[in-house]
Design an enzyme around this catalytic site. Structure first.
Site, PDB file in Angstrom:
ATOM      1  N   GLU A   1    -180.965  51.524  91.737  1.00 34.39           N
ATOM      2  CA  GLU A   1    -181.530  50.183  90.929  1.00 34.39           C
ATOM      3  C   GLU A   1    -181.412  49.150  92.177  1.00 34.39           C
ATOM      4  OE1 GLU A   1    -179.961  51.617  86.717  1.00 34.39           O
ATOM      5  OE2 GLU A   1    -178.842  50.234  88.045  1.00 34.39           O
TER       6      GLU A   1
ATOM      7  N   ASP B   1    -171.451  48.671  86.969  1.00 33.56           N
ATOM      8  CA  ASP B   1    -170.640  49.831  86.880  1.00 33.56           C
ATOM      9  C   ASP B   1    -170.464  50.547  88.245  1.00 33.56           C
ATOM     10  OD1 ASP B   1    -169.712  49.810  84.354  1.00 33.56           O
ATOM     11  OD2 ASP B   1    -170.598  51.962  83.865  1.00 33.56           O
TER      12      ASP B   1
ATOM     13  N   LYS C   1    -172.577  53.448  79.517  1.00 34.19           N
ATOM     14  CA  LYS C   1    -173.512  52.175  79.223  1.00 34.19           C
ATOM     15  C   LYS C   1    -172.642  51.613  78.097  1.00 34.19           C
ATOM     16  CE  LYS C   1    -177.456  49.776  78.144  1.00 34.19           C
ATOM     17  NZ  LYS C   1    -178.785  49.699  77.747  1.00 34.19           N
TER      18      LYS C   1
ATOM     19  N   ASP D   1    -182.020  45.907  80.069  1.00 38.11           N
ATOM     20  CA  ASP D   1    -181.793  46.841  81.061  1.00 38.11           C
ATOM     21  C   ASP D   1    -182.218  46.220  82.242  1.00 38.11           C
ATOM     22  OD1 ASP D   1    -180.790  48.991  79.676  1.00 38.11           O
ATOM     23  OD2 ASP D   1    -182.577  49.838  79.409  1.00 38.11           O
TER      24      ASP D   1
ATOM     25  N   ASP E   1    -176.902  53.824  71.639  1.00 31.09           N
ATOM     26  CA  ASP E   1    -177.403  52.544  71.003  1.00 31.09           C
ATOM     27  C   ASP E   1    -177.766  52.992  69.444  1.00 31.09           C
ATOM     28  OD1 ASP E   1    -179.248  54.355  72.142  1.00 31.09           O
ATOM     29  OD2 ASP E   1    -179.892  52.927  73.566  1.00 31.09           O
TER      30      ASP E   1
END
Length: 558
Positions: A105, A134, A276, A300, A438
């Site tokens: 990312e 993280d 997450k 995100d 989620d």
């Protein structure tokens, strides 16, 4: 009093219901034929019964899908009424962005997302943006430090020209956004150069894997990495890069900047970090001592804000005097910018976004999908629905505080051991123990009596990047299918856990996704067995009889 949002039935529902009745009749006829024409014996009998079982499953699954297709609805907000009614009395909002690895990312991509969120069309003193890293990477922290400096120029530029989208990466990549007016062009060029310079510095540091020593002296936060550590073994870090309560935190136009916070929760090899969900729960606790806004939004890191009014649209639901007290969260769809015309991997989710979530909204609201969602803070903390409950929209930490003391207190809330012997991950915060935390969190919220709302405005609220290869797509769908199926097989199965708590069509809507995985087996059977039967001469379908008629035609030649 005029409503802040309208609910409308989707067009064409009567035509669809007529179509569904004919399909149901066809399914019944197919099953009736299959059950009354079973071969006497042999291999054909086993294949025939397998076809019957597959068709029974398809019939059952089709009935399940009708829960989300029978009567979908659409929502429409009235932001002008919100502005007239509440003015400057709008609630504060905490925005959570999660990232984990600066290699997969890229920080420059993550920072473009952060900038788009900081630039919302909303009072900046009421915005608090948190980045959860993280991986605990100094490279990501450095990128956020660069972002905090560039935001002083980017935010006033966005407000002055009311630009869309407010991700600088996307905005400057589109040549149509280049202004024609010489004065505007000059400022556009300056801001573009600043952005490209920032991006180049971030990318350069990521490529080298090291932050230059002379840069580390410019912010005390870099000292957090003096003790070493790895992405899976590091102490908690909380750094407030911009304090929106500080009168000196101003942009180049003299306006207050949103609060900007970096968080890396503690990670140790001997403790499970809960992916997450663990990061989100740590963010809920850390934000409770820095801003404690009544509304929490999470997105995100690759889903930039494409609509600067998304917060105001969400608040039209929460602040509506007639229905707002029932609404726990407002879910926006996932949209992607890299979809090809043919979209061969089906990653656009057109059916889910346009039909299924709108259908779920009829029965109590869509699933929580983990991104592009606005929550009430107290509901994420375990509150059950009570029709007499009144939300305190003015709650939040408004007084100025000592940053060093606040950071130390926040760090204690982001340790590995903080959740031991507590209800975090069970009754409080996002649920643990499921790959799709989620979905199970949203189901629990619905079963506590709350409703959710699906908002799909004409201008997409968030846009991200979809998988572009078959391997990426399979991996993503495998995780979703396994996660939803594990919910179906657990104590959280919507038919049992939701019994008496949510309506049957709502339970069916949740099971639609829970049955993705087992649906693959009859599909595979139906693809393979008829083909093999055709090769072996085993009839598995009715024979088609052609009837011909002789028609004589006479021609008058005279």
């Amino acid at each position: 009093m005029a409503r802040l949002f309208a609910t409308e039935k989707a067009g064409g529902s009567a035509l669809y219901k007529l179509h569904a009745v004919t399909v149901f009749a066809g399914i019944c006829l197919v099953l009736c034929y299959r059950a009354t024409h079973v071969p006497a014996a042999g291999a054909g009998r086993a294949a025939w019964l397998g076809m019957l079982a597959a068709e029974l499953w398809f019939g059952f699954y089709w009935v399940i899908t009708q829960s989300v297709r029978w009567c979908p609805i659409r929502r429409r907000t009235f932001k002008d009424r919100l502005a007239a009614r509440y003015g400057d009395r709008l609630p504060c909002v905490d925005i959570f962005v999660c990232t984990a690895d600066p290699q997969s990312e890229p920080p420059s991509l993550v920072m473009a997302t952060v900038l788009s969120l900081m630039a919302y069309n909303y009072p900046p003193e009421k915005l608090n943006v948190y980045l959860s890293d993280d991986g605990g990477s100094i490279l990501t922290f450095y990128a956020l430090w660069e972002t905090s400096a560039f935001a002083k120029h980017w935010l006033p530029f966005c407000r002055r020209y009311n630009i869309e989208p407010r991700s600088p990466a996307v905005y400057f990549a589109d040549s149509d956004n280049k202004p024609n007016d010489p004065r505007t062009l000059e400022e556009w060029s300056v801001v573009k150069d600043l952005y490209e310079g920032m991006t180049e510095r971030i990318d350069s540091v990521v490529r080298s894997g090291k932050v230059p020593e002379e840069m580390k002296v410019n912010h005390k936060g870099f000292s957090e990495w003096n003790t070493g550590g790895t992405s899976k073994d590091h102490h908690p870090i909380v750094q407030i890069l911009i304090d929106g309560k500080d009168k000196g935190a101003l942009d180049s136009g003299g306006n207050v900047l949103p609060t900007l916070v970096y968080m890396a929760r503690e990670k140790r090899p001997q403790y499970h970090h809960n992916f997450k969900a663990g990061a989100m729960n740590a963010l809920i606790r850390v934000s409770s001592v820095i801003s404690k806004s009544p509304i929490i939004m999470n997105v995100d890191c690759d889903m930039y804000s494409n609509n600067s009014d998304s917060i105001r649209e969400a608040l039209c639901f929460f602040l509506d005097e007639e229905m707002g007290h029932k609404i726990a969260f407002v879910q926006y769809p996932q949209n992607y910018s890299n979809m090809t015309k043919n979209n061969i991997y089906g990653n656009s989710f057109s059916v889910i976004n346009q039909v299924e979530f709108a259908g779920l909204d009829t029965w109590g609201g869509p699933l929580y999908i983990g991104t592009g969602c606005f929550h009430r803070r107290e509901i994420l903390c375990g509150r059950s629905f009570n029709k007499d409950y009144k939300e305190d929209w003015d709650q939040g930490i408004k007084t100025q505080h000592r940053i060093d003391q606040t950071e130390e207190k926040a760090k204690s809330l982001a340790t590995c051991t903080y959740e031991h012997n507590t209800q975090w991950g069970n009754e409080i915060g996002l649920k643990y123990g499921c790959p799709v935390e989620d979905v199970i969190t949203g189901l629990t919220i619905h079963c506590r009596g709350w409703e959710s709302v699906y908002n799909n405005p004409p201008r997409a609220a968030f846009i991200g990047v979809a998988p572009t290869t078959i391997s990426q797509t399979i991996l993503q769908h495998k995780r979703w299918s396994e996660g939803n199926f594990s919910i179906f097989l657990s104590k959280y199965c919507p038919f049992f856990f939701g019994h008496g708590k949510i309506r049957l069509p709502h339970q069916m809507g949740y099971c639609l996704y829970g049955l993705w995985a087992p649906n693959s087996l009859p599909t595979l059977y139906y693809v393979l067995i008829p083909s093999l039967g055709l090769l072996k001469g085993t009839p598995l379908f009715p024979e088609v009889c052609y009837m011909t008629s002789h028609i004589s035609v006479s021609y008058d030649l005279h």
